[in-house]
Design an enzyme around this catalytic site. Structure first.
Site, PDB file in Angstrom:
ATOM      1  N   GLU A  34      38.601  33.789  44.417  1.00 59.92           N
ATOM      2  CA  GLU A  34      38.718  33.180  43.094  1.00 59.92           C
ATOM      3  C   GLU A  34      39.656  31.974  43.093  1.00 59.92           C
ATOM      4  O   GLU A  34      40.112  31.541  42.039  1.00 59.92           O
ATOM      5  CB  GLU A  34      39.204  34.227  42.082  1.00 59.92           C
ATOM      6  CG  GLU A  34      40.619  34.716  42.301  1.00 59.92           C
ATOM      7  CD  GLU A  34      40.711  35.919  43.228  1.00 59.92           C
ATOM      8  OE1 GLU A  34      41.709  36.647  43.147  1.00 59.92           O
ATOM      9  OE2 GLU A  34      39.781  36.124  44.045  1.00 59.92           O
TER      10      GLU A  34
ATOM     11  N   HIS B 231      30.456  42.664  39.580  1.00 67.52           N
ATOM     12  CA  HIS B 231      30.556  41.526  40.491  1.00 67.52           C
ATOM     13  C   HIS B 231      29.512  40.444  40.204  1.00 67.52           C
ATOM     14  O   HIS B 231      29.754  39.268  40.475  1.00 67.52           O
ATOM     15  CB  HIS B 231      30.448  42.001  41.942  1.00 67.52           C
ATOM     16  CG  HIS B 231      31.678  42.714  42.406  1.00 67.52           C
ATOM     17  ND1 HIS B 231      32.726  42.071  43.023  1.00 67.52           N
ATOM     18  CD2 HIS B 231      32.047  44.024  42.303  1.00 67.52           C
ATOM     19  CE1 HIS B 231      33.670  42.940  43.305  1.00 67.52           C
ATOM     20  NE2 HIS B 231      33.285  44.135  42.880  1.00 67.52           N
TER      21      HIS B 231
ATOM     22  N   ASP C 152      30.465  36.579  39.696  1.00 65.72           N
ATOM     23  CA  ASP C 152      29.884  35.399  40.339  1.00 65.72           C
ATOM     24  C   ASP C 152      29.512  34.337  39.306  1.00 65.72           C
ATOM     25  O   ASP C 152      29.743  33.141  39.503  1.00 65.72           O
ATOM     26  CB  ASP C 152      28.640  35.792  41.149  1.00 65.72           C
ATOM     27  CG  ASP C 152      28.997  36.465  42.464  1.00 65.72           C
ATOM     28  OD1 ASP C 152      30.193  36.491  42.801  1.00 65.72           O
ATOM     29  OD2 ASP C 152      28.077  36.958  43.137  1.00 65.72           O
TER      30      ASP C 152
ATOM     31  N   ASP D  29      43.925  29.336  40.617  1.00 63.13           N
ATOM     32  CA  ASP D  29      43.605  30.750  40.829  1.00 63.13           C
ATOM     33  C   ASP D  29      43.230  31.384  39.485  1.00 63.13           C
ATOM     34  O   ASP D  29      43.946  31.219  38.496  1.00 63.13           O
ATOM     35  CB  ASP D  29      44.810  31.478  41.427  1.00 63.13           C
ATOM     36  CG  ASP D  29      44.491  32.916  41.786  1.00 63.13           C
ATOM     37  OD1 ASP D  29      43.902  33.138  42.842  1.00 63.13           O
ATOM     38  OD2 ASP D  29      44.832  33.813  40.992  1.00 63.13           O
TER      39      ASP D  29
ATOM     40  N   ASN E 195      36.185  41.594  37.557  1.00 68.15           N
ATOM     41  CA  ASN E 195      35.106  42.249  38.305  1.00 68.15           C
ATOM     42  C   ASN E 195      35.016  43.730  37.979  1.00 68.15           C
ATOM     43  O   ASN E 195      33.923  44.287  37.843  1.00 68.15           O
ATOM     44  CB  ASN E 195      35.323  42.048  39.805  1.00 68.15           C
ATOM     45  CG  ASN E 195      34.833  40.709  40.298  1.00 68.15           C
ATOM     46  OD1 ASN E 195      33.957  40.102  39.690  1.00 68.15           O
ATOM     47  ND2 ASN E 195      35.398  40.234  41.390  1.00 68.15           N
TER      48      ASN E 195
END
Length: 335
Positions: free
Chosen positions: A244, A213, A217, A200, A208
């Site tokens: 994530e 965002h 990505d 994680d 973010n």
């Protein structure tokens, strides 16, 4: 805007939501990007429209009266099977059980309320591009159906596309679930150890919020590449578990070997020095890892266990790693 060279006509997106205001906002945003929009205010209307093959994808609200989005999505796949349009589930629920249920009933992806409009637009565009690629591939398969060698190759490519996460291009959640089921049976039959690692990204929401965002990505793609680089054997599998979270399956690997791989992953990601000013533990991106192992001895003592038990143990180990400060590995062995 719609990517040129893909759709000959603007894709039709079906918005399914019992709230008129939400439908209005979604319609305006999608119209602005050049899409055709169809609306339904309940699950029954959604099924009627999709059976007429009028929608190229569905934006489906999870929480609706009478027939909720989960039930609607399941019925849609029962009715249309492989011809079902991709479903982007929109929900206020962000707990793991709801996410699992969304994938179980056939949703392609999900997004939570309140909706981040830039993220919604990116996911709609990505799903439609994948849908176009799948349709083109099916058309090619049909065209070359008399050429068995080419047909087989196209079928394999179709299978590959369906098994990959569209962002990171590693195995997706469904691929992982099929793989762990198969490896579980093989390990049980032969009395071999089986390990998984749950990874994680630490404080990814803050990443973010800080960088946007699109940068998020890009970060996830880089992390996926780094994990793959540290998992060197061909029998192993690296998959995106959701958001994530990533998962690594290590057949014929004991706890010591799995912990070694997890520690390599943690170190390589930290060494990559991806700047993360929103992190509370570092100035760069880090990950936490939970490791769980089914040992060769345990098969005889707990024959009723399931792959989900091993996943839960890895998830519990991940929770412990995060509780102990993150950027670390915590392991659990089922004896």
């Amino acid at each position: 805007m719609i990517k040129p060279g893909c759709w000959t006509v603007a894709p039709r997106i079906l918005i399914v939501d019992d709230e008129k205001t939400i439908r209005l906002i979604l319609r305006r945003i999608l119209h602005k990007d050049g899409y055709q929009v169809i609306e339904a205010n309940n699950g029954e209307q959604c099924l009627e429209i999709c059976q007429k093959q009028l929608a190229d994808m569905v934006l489906l609200d999870a929480m609706m009266p009478e027939m909720d989005g989960f039930t609607c999505c399941a019925k849609l796949h029962q009715l249309l099977g492989e011809n079902s349009p991709p479903v982007l589930m929109i929900t206020v629920l962000d707990d793991q059980a709801s996410v699992d249920l969304a994938f179980q009933v056939g949703a392609t992806d999900y997004i939570t309320k309140p909706i981040h409009w830039a993220v919604l637009r990116q996911r709609v565009r990505r799903l439609l591009q994948t849908q176009w690629a799948m349709r083109e591939l099916r058309r090619q398969i049909e065209k070359e159906r008399m050429l068995s060698e080419k047909l087989e190759k196209a079928n394999q490519e179709l299978e590959r596309l369906a098994s990959l996460d569209s962002l990171t291009m590693i195995a997706n959640r469904r691929n992982f679930e099929k793989f762990i089921e198969s490896e579980w049976k093989r390990s049980y039959k032969n009395g071999l150890p089986l390990s998984i690692i749950m990874c994680d990204v630490d404080f990814f929401k803050a990443y973010n919020d800080t960088y946007g965002h699109q940068a998020g990505d890009t970060c996830l793609k880089k992390i996926a590449d780094l994990i793959v680089q540290n998992v060197n054997r061909s029998p192993d599998l690296v998959a995106r578990y959701g958001g994530e979270e990533f998962v690594v399956v290590l057949p014929e690997t004991d706890l010591q070997g799995a912990v070694y791989v997890a520690e390599k992953i943690c170190k390589s990601i930290k060494d990559a020095a991806i700047v993360h000013q929103g992190s509370k533990i570092s100035n760069c991106v880090t990950v936490s890892c939970g490791v769980a192992t089914r040992t060769s001895l345990s098969w005889n003592t707990d024959s009723n266990s399931q792959p989900s038990d091993l996943i839960k143990e890895a998830d519990s180990a991940l929770y412990e790693a995060k509780s102990q400060g993150r950027n670390r590995v915590y392991s659990y062995s089922i004896n």
